[in-house]
Every structure is written in C-alpha cells, then in structure tokens.
Design an enzyme around this catalytic site. Structure first.
Site, mmCIF file in Angstrom:
data_model
loop_
_atom_site.group_PDB
_atom_site.id
_atom_site.type_symbol
_atom_site.label_atom_id
_atom_site.label_comp_id
_atom_site.label_asym_id
_atom_site.label_seq_id
_atom_site.Cartn_x
_atom_site.Cartn_y
_atom_site.Cartn_z
ATOM 1 N N GLU A 212 0.810 -1.217 0.000
ATOM 2 C CA GLU A 212 0.000 0.000 0.000
ATOM 3 C C GLU A 212 0.847 1.272 0.000
ATOM 4 O OE1 GLU A 212 -0.578 -2.666 1.808
ATOM 5 O OE2 GLU A 212 -2.461 -3.332 0.907
ATOM 6 N N HIS B 272 -11.538 -6.094 8.210
ATOM 7 C CA HIS B 272 -12.327 -5.936 6.978
ATOM 8 C C HIS B 272 -13.565 -5.117 7.256
ATOM 9 C CE1 HIS B 272 -9.861 -9.536 6.276
ATOM 10 N NE2 HIS B 272 -9.900 -9.213 5.010
#
Lengths: 309, 449
Positions: free
Chosen positions: A43, A113
């Site tokens: 990322e 998540h």
C-alpha cells in the site's frame, strides 16, 4: 466517463482482473493493460507511486483493497500527498490523485475488513475525504474527486456494493464535494451520518415519527473534509437537537469534531446535549458485531433521550 | 566446475560487465542461478510436465539435489567503475567522454561555486542568520556528473544533498539563499526549512524531509512519462540510509514490475547522520539489491566525475530505450557534518575525514585532470575564480537578508488549490487577532497586505 481523458490510469492490488469487489471489471479490456493494471502488494507503494503518476502529469486512481490496509500508506498520504502543494509554494501538486478504498461493517469482517478510518484523515489538512451513501451518489462524488485538483480519498461502504441498487444515470454528472445533503426535512431533531449509517438513520427517523411523533431532519454529510458546517448548524438552529452517528469508535471519531463545532456555533440554540451514537472503543469485533454497531435501537434511544431532556 | 557455474550466475545477472573483470570467488557457490527478466507469461519457460524441471509459477529454474545455501560472504561485491584515478589520470582512454575544455572548466567552476556557497551559508547559520543548513562537501562529483548526463527535462526527485544538480540546471545563488531565508522571493513561499529547494522550471521536485518518500513517487512519475512517450526519464536520488526505508523497497519493486524508466541513484557516502554503513546494511550495499529486483545495476566511484557521467548517460539510455529502471550506487564520502545540527567529530576521526578531503575529493581529482591538459587551468585563474565566487555568494546573502518574509495570509493558501471556507474563516480569525495583539508579533519582518 473514465475514457473522456486519455491520461487516466487506475491501479492497485488485483485491479486488472476486475478487483475483489468487481469495481474495475472489464476496464482493462476496454482501456488497455497499461491503464488498468496490478501493482505489487504494498500500500505504501501504491500511494507513493500514485502521487508520482499525478506529478508526472497523468490522472491516477489508486485503489487500496480494504480501508483497513490503508495505514502503510499513511506517511505518503499525510506527509506527502496532503502537503505537496503547500510545501512547494504551489510549484508542484498531486491534485490528480484519487485514492479509493472500501470501508465499513459488512456483517462478518471483524478487525481487518470492517474499519471506518475517516477520522484519521479528517485531521489531515490538504486532502479531501468523501463517503457516498448510494450508487447515484457514488458516481457523482467519485467523478468530482477524480476531477478535483486536490488529492481526494473516496471511501466506499463495502456492504453497499451488493445491497444498494439504483438506476444510475448514464450521463456525466458531478456532485460537489464539501456539501451535505438534507434527505428529509424535520423540525425536532437533526440526524447526521454518512455512508451506510444514513440508511440506519433514515429508519430511525421513521421510527421516531411513528412511535414518538418526533420529526427528524436527516442529513447525509457526504464530505468529511471539508465538511459542511453551515448546513448542519442551520439545521440545529431550527431543531435545537443533534444526533451524530458513525460506525467508527466514538473517542476521537468524526462526530466529536461535529459536536465541538456545533456547540460553539449554536450553543444557545441547543435544547439538549449533542448525542453521539458510535462504535465502542474496541477493535471491530467478529461474533459480537451485532452488539457493536450503532444500530437503529441505539439511535432511537438516543433520540428519545434528547427529546425528553 | 564451481567457478564455471558461478560465472554463469554472473553472466545471467549482470549483462554489461565483462566476466573476466569480476573477482567472484567460487567457495560454496555451485548452485546455478538463472534469473530472467519476466515481463509476462510469455517470457517463462514453457509449462512442460514431461520435462523434469520446476514448473512453479514463481520460479522455473533448475532442480538441485545438493543441500546448500548461497552465502553472501563468498562474494567480493559488485566492483566500482571508475575512469580516472585519484591523481586525475584517465586509466582507459576509451572511457574518457572527451567533453572538452570549455565544458570541463564550466563543471569545475560549478563544483567550486557550490563549495563556496556551502562554506558561506553554513557559516551564516552559525552566525544566526539562517536557521539551518546542509552542506554537500565531497559529493560535488555526483551532482555535476549526473546533471551533465541528463536532459534538462528529465524529472529529478531528490533527498536533500543534491544542491549541485539544481545549480547545474540554473538555480541561482539568489534562489538558494532566498529559500534558506524563506523570504518573499522564495518560490517555496517560506513554508519549509532551509535546503528544501524545488523548481518546476528546472524539473526538480521540491524536497521534503521524510526520507525515501520520493522514491515510489519517482517510479510513478516515470510510469506517467512512459505513457506519454516523451523520451525522458526520471532520476531519483537517495542516500544509503534512506535505502533502508520501506519506500525504497516498494519503489524498486514497482519500477521493475511496471517497467518504469527511472534511474535510482544512491549516494552511498558512508554515514546516515552518525550511523555508519556497517550498521545500516549487512549485504553488498545498495547495488547488491538491484539484481534481486530485476534491475540493471552498476556501482561507480562517486568521486570520479567522469565515471558518474558515463554511468548516468548509459543508465539514461537504457532506462528510456528499454523502458526499465536502473540502479546506480555511487560510492563517496560525506566530508561535512550531516547538518548544522550535527557535530560529526563525536562519531568519526578527523584522520578519516581528512583523507577524503585531501586525497580523494571530486573537486581535487577534476582539478588534477584539468592541470594535466595543456592550458586548461592554472593557479591564477583558480585564485581569481575563488575570489569571484566568494564575492557573488556574499552579495547574494546580503541581498536575501534584507528581504521581508511573505505576507502572513500566505500561511493559509495552497493547502488546497482554492482556499476552502473553513480555512478562510481561520485566516479571518488570525487577522482579527492581529488587529488587537499585532504589537506582540514580528509583523515588521513580513510583507504588508
């Protein structure tokens, strides 16, 4: 709409085959593998690379697979993207960068998540933070983010990918960043939320009307940074009562910013303390999710509390 | 047998260096390593289950039944490319880029101007005139060697010790010192600490303090250049310390997998503030990592202007023609302190610093080269030039010192492209505050509204 500018590229983990949420499906075939491509799994690289693409003159749409994984890119977002124009005296900027990430509760996502990280970025002057509540809103807001000359973070409530269905206009349209939307006018309580929570609050408004004969004014904030303090305050001046609700944990969550600003602007108009109905100060749980989320019962109870204050 | 196999390793990994010049010892290396630059599925050996070779998607090399490790200790390390020795003598005339008197003298003047600027600006910090400064002592060869080899439109991402690249491209003494003072002529509008230079006109992206953050950005910009097909490359400077950051890793991996025309240029100067290289890495420096990412790699003598120049030109050509990143590691020595906030005498010996300053200095070596050429340079010209540089730098300093800082309102602009309502409100709040309490603020040093 992506085709209108030949210099747009979209990239991230698994973007090429269509993405884990199918957001980029068929784009590689349509626009070419040099414009819709996978990056290695990093990322900090995705965002750093994205900033560079923007500086190099192309429009960059960087996808982070889950908002929970945006943190390795925090330095690039906060120390680089947000400060690029300011620190260079406007000689350079990465305004052509848009970051997209799915966020929010999905029913079984647990710690990694389900997160809603908007508060971390609300504190970062130089970026814009936008959260849509629906497909029609998503298209208009995303196009605004892509075309905005500032780095924008677009958080997509993932539970809505499947559950929200709308007839989205095919034409080109934009929804302005920084403007909240009043979905329902009311006179007794102002309800403020964003993303999935707007739908929860809509149900709460109905419950309040039916069970308490209380009229709620429902506001979708849409932009976390910059946020539409004027629309919220105008509403609170009318109703005298405010409830802000978000999934993210309550301490330091964005409701705190709204509450602080509103009590400063509308102190004498308030009939009751400002209520915040949010996630608890715990990591987002797995099996305990039904107890964690700021559901309509908790919000309803809070409405009752401020009505009877 | 072992040696032959090692040569195979070498030949597959390093494509440009003649094998006979590589002093690789065989030791425990009898493992054959073949690394191919896999750009797509088509580049892999065919998936043929009838052949007894590894078929894994991750690697289709060879099997071995010998249990052994590749021991990094058994390699001598990537050699250091040089053109001239410490006495300015070209060792192989074919490697002399033959730039000519005018060009070389100009390079030398720029190196020495930079050196003079560093001395005077460093001193000005000591005198309390500017708040902070970083010198470039010992790295002038790197600055000029790279800058001279690049196209003026190649985009530069730098760390903080590359002022010579800006100087070469045309950043003036006024530009440098205005930024250090943060006065109203600073193109950066006084927003950052000294030495955080930038120039969009000279294609030099503004410096930021966090280390290595510029590296993946360079990869991205190079990707955008590739798509534009503008025939340019990106160069990214970083130190051997910054190379330890995660951003360095992702930058190289992204550039390699996405075929970005970027030159990663590492200034390995021996220290990251007080941390010596043996505490920064355990492998073969930064160049040793290049092949691991699938990048063409070279290590050069950073104090040899010609070596840096040749290597950068070759790297540029490869990066653009073949659309691939190149890693150059320039070995040098940081002669000065890390910055005005550092006193390096507490962590290294004066003898060590003295050696590099006197015996292996890029300016010294280029001067020795010039003096070997008939009529190119002499002591008289040297003295006159030194006098001229001192005068120019002092005058620039004195001009900059008198200038006011940018308007207070500029603190609130450029956060976003246009000033947002909430920031406008904050600007108004400050202005209201200053109406009442202005006497307690140094307003006279700032340009009026």
């Amino acid at each position: 709409m992506v085709h209108m500018r030949m210099v747009v590229v979209i990239f991230g983990e698994d973007v090429a085959f269509g993405g884990v949420f199918r957001c980029t499906i068929n784009l590689a075939d349509k626009y070419g593998k040099d414009r819709v491509f996978n990056t290695p799994l990093a990322e900090q690289g995705i965002i750093g690379f994205g900033i560079g693409v923007a500086v190099g003159g192309a429009t960059a749409i960087a996808e982070i697979q889950f908002g929970d994984y945006i943190f390795p890119a925090f330095d690039q977002i906060v120390n680089e993207a947000a400060k690029y124009r300011y620190r260079s005296g406007n000689l350079f900027n990465c305004g052509k960068l848009t970051i997209r990430a799915p966020v929010g509760a999905v029913g079984h996502g647990a710690h990694y998540h389900s997160q809603s990280p908007e508060a971390y970025f609300a504190h970062t002057a130089g970026v814009k933070v936008v959260i849509p509540r629906s497909p029609i809103q998503a298209k208009g807001l995303l196009l605004s983010c892509i075309r905005d000359d500032n780095p924008c973070i677009f958080f997509e409530p993932k539970v809505l990918y499947r559950s929200a269905v709308e007839q989205v206009p095919v034409k080109d349209y934009m929804i302005p960043i920084g403007k909240a939307e009043i979905l329902q006018e009311g006179s007794d309580v102002t309800l403020v939320g964003w993303g999935t929570q707007v739908h929860v609050l809509r149900e709460v408004a109905t419950m309040a009307q039916q069970k308490l004969n209380v009229s709620c004014e429902l506001i979708d904030l849409r932009s976390i940074l910059p946020w539409d303090v004027d629309t919220v305050c105008k509403s609170v001046v009318k109703t005298g009562r405010l409830l802000v609700s978000h999934e993210a944990p309550i301490t330091g969550g964005f409701a705190a910013e709204i509450a602080a600003a509103v009590q400063n602007e509308c102190f004498l108009n308030l009939e009751a303390p400002i209520e915040r109905v949010c996630g608890y100060d715990t990591p987002f749980p797995h099996v305990h999710e039904p107890f964690y989320i700021p559901d309509k019962w908790k919000c309803f109870e809070a409405v009752k509390k401020i009505i009877n204050y | 047998m072992a040696t032959a196999l090692c040569r195979q390793l070498v030949s597959s990994v390093f494509t440009r260096i003649p094998i006979k010049t590589l002093p690789f010892r065989s030791a425990t290396c009898s493992l054959q390593l073949i690394s191919r630059r896999l750009k797509s599925d088509k580049d892999r050996p065919k998936f043929d289950p009838d052949v007894d070779k590894p078929l894994f998607p991750g690697s289709r090399s060879e099997f071995t039944e010998k249990l052994q490790f590749i021991m990094p200790e058994s390699y001598d390390g990537i050699p250091v490319y040089r053109v001239m020795n410490k006495d300015g003598e070209i060792l192989n005339p074919e490697e002399d880029p033959k730039l000519g008197q005018e060009k070389i003298v100009d390079i030398y003047k720029k190196m020495t101007l930079l050196n003079t600027m560093d001395r005077i600006f460093y001193e000005s910090q000591r005198q309390g005139r500017i708040s902070f400064y970083m010198t470039n002592y010992g790295e002038e060869g790197i600055h000029m060697g790279t800058a001279a080899a690049l196209d003026a439109n190649d985009l530069v991402f730098a760390q903080y010790r590359e002022a010579g690249v800006l100087l070469y491209r045309g950043f003036t003494l006024d530009d440098f010192i205005n930024q250090c003072y943060g006065n109203h002529l600073d193109r950066g509008l006084g927003r950052q600490m000294p030495v955080h230079y930038g120039s969009e006109k000279l294609n030099f992206v503004t410096i930021s303090s966090p280390l290595a953050t510029q590296m993946p950005q360079a990869s991205g910009a190079a990707y955008a250049f590739k798509r534009k097909q503008n025939g340019l490359c990106v160069i990214c400077f970083f130190g051997e310390g910054a190379a330890s950051e995660g951003d360095a890793h992702v930058a190289m991996n992204f550039a390699a997998t996405l075929d970005a025309p970027v030159i990663f240029f590492c200034r390995n100067n021996g220290y990251a503030i007080s941390t010596p290289t043996h505490e920064q890495y355990r492998g073969d420096g930064i160049a040793g990592r290049g092949p691991g990412y699938g990048m063409a790699t070279m290590r050069v003598d950073g104090n040899d202007f010609f070596a840096v120049y040749n290597a950068t030109r070759a790297a540029r050509e490869m990066a653009i023609k073949e659309s691939r990143p190149v890693l150059l590691e320039a070995m040098t020595y940081r002669i000065g302190h890390h910055s005005t906030s550092d006193d390096s005498s507490v962590y290294r010996s004066a003898d060590e610093v003295n050696y590099w300053d006197k015996k292996d200095h890029p300016i010294g070596r280029l001067r020795k080269y010039m003096l070997r050429q008939e009529g190119w340079w002499d002591q008289t010209r040297e003295e006159a030039w030194m006098k001229e540089t001192r005068k120019s730098v002092m005058q620039a300093l004195e001009r900059a010192e008198k200038r006011k800082k940018p308007k207070v309102d500029t603190m609130f602009t450029d956060v976003y492209k246009d000033i947002e309502p909430h920031i406008q409100r904050q600007m108004n709040q400050l202005n209201e505050h200053l109406k009442k309490y202005g006497e307690h603020y140094p307003l006279k040093n700032f340009v009026d509204k």
